[in-house]
Design a protein around this motif. Structure first.
Motif, mmCIF file in Angstrom:
data_model
loop_
_atom_site.group_PDB
_atom_site.id
_atom_site.type_symbol
_atom_site.label_atom_id
_atom_site.label_comp_id
_atom_site.label_asym_id
_atom_site.label_seq_id
_atom_site.Cartn_x
_atom_site.Cartn_y
_atom_site.Cartn_z
ATOM 1 N N GLY A 1 56.947 54.913 52.264
ATOM 2 C CA GLY A 1 55.626 54.984 51.650
ATOM 3 C C GLY A 1 54.544 54.415 52.548
ATOM 4 O O GLY A 1 53.433 54.954 52.631
ATOM 5 N N THR B 1 51.096 55.446 47.486
ATOM 6 C CA THR B 1 52.456 55.722 47.933
ATOM 7 C C THR B 1 53.422 54.646 47.452
ATOM 8 O O THR B 1 53.009 53.568 47.030
ATOM 9 C CB THR B 1 52.512 55.829 49.471
ATOM 10 N N ILE C 1 53.788 56.926 55.344
ATOM 11 C CA ILE C 1 52.957 58.022 54.836
ATOM 12 C C ILE C 1 51.523 57.533 54.631
ATOM 13 O O ILE C 1 50.563 58.210 54.989
ATOM 14 C CB ILE C 1 53.549 58.610 53.541
ATOM 15 N N GLU D 1 53.551 60.734 46.823
ATOM 16 C CA GLU D 1 54.578 61.298 47.692
ATOM 17 C C GLU D 1 55.272 62.533 47.113
ATOM 18 O O GLU D 1 55.454 63.514 47.814
ATOM 19 C CB GLU D 1 55.623 60.231 48.027
#
Length: 181
Positions: A60, A54, A63, A9
């Protein structure tokens, strides 16, 4: 050196991973992934493959899902939440190098078609849903299998999505906790 390129990230995650392993790393800089970053990830996926790594939190996971949709052949590494937490902050940047190496060592690719190896009945049978302590058992087993923590539905999806075999499930499950299966 890790063959695949690791996608994390942020810069702090990148620093932590770089301190733990010899690998090329790309940071998404959060959910608003730029076209240039997507282009870098695409080139990496085509040339060497990628590992999506992530934070073990809601952002997370969002994503991860976004990247997985665009890069279905990517491998996935999961860091246990307790190994990523420091003073209330959750992120890969808080994990020890050993935890990062262990998570990356358990990276798994998605299977082309989700297997139907496991059902909701299996979760109940093995005490992973519907009883006191189920969440803790899913957490321990998810860590051992390298698929991370999830509620019962997420855990079941990951068991089937990442190609966990019945033998692997039983071996790790029995080593962690006795169940009446």
């Amino acid at each position: 050196m890790i063959r695949e390129i690791i996608v994390v990230e942020g810069r702090d995650d990148e620093r932590a991973v770089r301190a733990a392993v010899d690998a090329e790393i790309i940071a998404t800089h959060g959910f608003g992934i730029s076209a240039a970053t997507f282009s870098r990830i695409e080139k990496a996926a085509e040339s060497r493959g990628i590992i999506i790594f992530t934070d073990p939190d809601h952002a997370g996971e969002q994503i991860r899902k976004r990247l997985e949709k665009r890069f279905p052949d990517a491998k996935h590494a999961f860091l246990p939440r307790e190994e990523a937490e420091k003073a209330g902050d959750i992120g890969i940047e808080n994990a020890s190098p050993e935890s990062i190496r262990e998570a990356l060592g358990k990276a798994r690719a998605s299977v082309l078609q989700d297997a139907a190896e496991f059902t909701q009945a299996d979760l109940y049978r093995y005490g992973l849903a519907g009883e006191e302590g189920s969440a803790e058992r899913r957490d321990k087993l998810g860590k051992a299998l390298g698929i991370g923590y999830g509620n019962a539905g997420t855990f079941l999806r990951r068991l089937n999505h990442y190609g966990i075999t019945r033998e692997e499930f039983e071996k790790h499950g029995q080593a962690l906790f006795p169940y009446s299966g």
